[in-house]
Design a protein around this motif. Structure first.
Motif, PDB file in Angstrom:
ATOM      1  N   ALA A 295      90.561   5.499  27.459  1.00 52.47           N
ATOM      2  CA  ALA A 295      90.692   4.157  26.879  1.00 52.47           C
ATOM      3  C   ALA A 295      92.027   3.524  27.257  1.00 52.47           C
ATOM      4  CB  ALA A 295      90.538   4.214  25.367  1.00 52.47           C
ATOM      5  N   ALA A 296      93.104   4.276  27.116  1.00 56.65           N
ATOM      6  CA  ALA A 296      94.431   3.736  27.424  1.00 56.65           C
ATOM      7  C   ALA A 296      94.556   3.390  28.905  1.00 56.65           C
ATOM      8  CB  ALA A 296      95.512   4.736  27.014  1.00 56.65           C
ATOM      9  N   LEU A 297      94.153   4.307  29.757  1.00 50.73           N
ATOM     10  CA  LEU A 297      94.256   4.062  31.195  1.00 50.73           C
ATOM     11  C   LEU A 297      93.290   2.971  31.635  1.00 50.73           C
ATOM     12  CD1 LEU A 297      95.559   4.832  33.862  1.00 50.73           C
ATOM     13  CD2 LEU A 297      93.906   6.701  34.057  1.00 50.73           C
ATOM     14  N   GLY A 298      92.105   2.948  31.039  1.00 47.69           N
ATOM     15  CA  GLY A 298      91.135   1.911  31.380  1.00 47.69           C
ATOM     16  C   GLY A 298      91.628   0.518  31.041  1.00 47.69           C
ATOM     17  N   VAL A 299      92.230   0.366  29.872  1.00 47.40           N
ATOM     18  CA  VAL A 299      92.762  -0.945  29.480  1.00 47.40           C
ATOM     19  C   VAL A 299      93.896  -1.352  30.415  1.00 47.40           C
ATOM     20  CG1 VAL A 299      94.064  -2.147  27.670  1.00 47.40           C
ATOM     21  CG2 VAL A 299      92.040  -0.806  27.079  1.00 47.40           C
ATOM     22  N   TRP A 300      94.745  -0.397  30.773  1.00 50.88           N
ATOM     23  CA  TRP A 300      95.855  -0.711  31.686  1.00 50.88           C
ATOM     24  C   TRP A 300      95.320  -1.134  33.051  1.00 50.88           C
ATOM     25  CZ3 TRP A 300      97.569   0.896  36.395  1.00 50.88           C
ATOM     26  CH2 TRP A 300      98.812   0.413  36.775  1.00 50.88           C
ATOM     27  N   ARG A 301      94.366  -0.363  33.593  1.00 50.24           N
ATOM     28  CA  ARG A 301      93.811  -0.697  34.909  1.00 50.24           C
ATOM     29  C   ARG A 301      93.081  -2.031  34.893  1.00 50.24           C
ATOM     30  NH1 ARG A 301      91.456   4.939  37.420  1.00 50.24           N
ATOM     31  NH2 ARG A 301      93.476   5.902  37.760  1.00 50.24           N
ATOM     32  N   HIS A 302      92.373  -2.310  33.821  1.00 44.91           N
ATOM     33  CA  HIS A 302      91.652  -3.580  33.685  1.00 44.91           C
ATOM     34  C   HIS A 302      92.638  -4.742  33.710  1.00 44.91           C
ATOM     35  CE1 HIS A 302      89.233  -6.583  31.321  1.00 44.91           C
ATOM     36  NE2 HIS A 302      88.317  -6.165  32.164  1.00 44.91           N
ATOM     37  N   GLY A 303      93.723  -4.614  32.963  1.00 42.77           N
ATOM     38  CA  GLY A 303      94.745  -5.661  32.957  1.00 42.77           C
ATOM     39  C   GLY A 303      95.444  -5.801  34.293  1.00 42.77           C
ATOM     40  N   ALA A 304      95.749  -4.674  34.935  1.00 39.35           N
ATOM     41  CA  ALA A 304      96.425  -4.703  36.234  1.00 39.35           C
ATOM     42  C   ALA A 304      95.533  -5.367  37.290  1.00 39.35           C
ATOM     43  CB  ALA A 304      96.796  -3.288  36.667  1.00 39.35           C
ATOM     44  N   ALA A 305      94.238  -5.103  37.240  1.00 39.28           N
ATOM     45  CA  ALA A 305      93.323  -5.736  38.180  1.00 39.28           C
ATOM     46  C   ALA A 305      93.293  -7.251  37.965  1.00 39.28           C
ATOM     47  CB  ALA A 305      91.919  -5.157  38.024  1.00 39.28           C
ATOM     48  N   GLY A 306      93.307  -7.676  36.708  1.00 43.22           N
ATOM     49  CA  GLY A 306      93.359  -9.108  36.416  1.00 43.22           C
ATOM     50  C   GLY A 306      94.643  -9.746  36.904  1.00 43.22           C
ATOM     51  N   ASP A 307      95.762  -9.051  36.729  1.00 36.77           N
ATOM     52  CA  ASP A 307      97.048  -9.565  37.221  1.00 36.77           C
ATOM     53  C   ASP A 307      97.030  -9.722  38.736  1.00 36.77           C
ATOM     54  OD1 ASP A 307      98.022  -9.616  34.637  1.00 36.77           O
ATOM     55  OD2 ASP A 307      99.198  -7.776  34.846  1.00 36.77           O
ATOM     56  N   ARG A 308      96.490  -8.709  39.435  1.00 34.56           N
ATOM     57  CA  ARG A 308      96.428  -8.778  40.906  1.00 34.56           C
ATOM     58  C   ARG A 308      95.512  -9.911  41.354  1.00 34.56           C
ATOM     59  NH1 ARG A 308      96.256  -3.195  40.419  1.00 34.56           N
ATOM     60  NH2 ARG A 308      94.001  -3.176  40.755  1.00 34.56           N
ATOM     61  N   ALA A 309      94.378 -10.051  40.694  1.00 25.85           N
ATOM     62  CA  ALA A 309      93.455 -11.122  41.067  1.00 25.85           C
ATOM     63  C   ALA A 309      94.077 -12.492  40.817  1.00 25.85           C
ATOM     64  CB  ALA A 309      92.147 -10.983  40.295  1.00 25.85           C
ATOM     65  N   ALA A 310      94.758 -12.652  39.711  1.00 25.34           N
ATOM     66  CA  ALA A 310      95.386 -13.934  39.386  1.00 25.34           C
ATOM     67  C   ALA A 310      96.484 -14.285  40.381  1.00 25.34           C
ATOM     68  CB  ALA A 310      95.947 -13.898  37.967  1.00 25.34           C
ATOM     69  N   ALA A 311      97.142 -13.276  40.915  1.00 29.61           N
ATOM     70  CA  ALA A 311      98.240 -13.518  41.853  1.00 29.61           C
ATOM     71  C   ALA A 311      97.744 -14.074  43.188  1.00 29.61           C
ATOM     72  CB  ALA A 311      99.016 -12.226  42.090  1.00 29.61           C
TER      73      ALA A 311
END
Length: 57
Positions: A31-47
């Motif tokens: 759960a912790a790693l999944g939430v982090w990866r999900h957010g990181a993917a969104g940050d990369r996509a937004a960039a």
């Protein structure tokens, strides 16, 4: 295709967490790693997107 719909953020997050569980991670770690990866993917996509506010998942 009228029944088709894009994946919702919860579908994507559930898939990430499910894949981590299948790899043997504990539920809490998945759960912790999944939430982090999900957010990181969104940050990369937004960039790299011209209109980051339009990102759905």
């Amino acid at each position: 295709m009228r029944a088709w719909r894009p994946a919702a953020p919860g579908d994507v997050l559930a898939g990430i967490i499910g894949s981590l569980l299948a790899q043997g991670k504990s539920p809490a770690a998945a759960a912790a790693l999944g939430v982090w990866r999900h957010g990181a993917a969104g940050d990369r996509a937004a960039a790299v997107r011209r209109f980051p506010a339009s990102l759905i998942a």
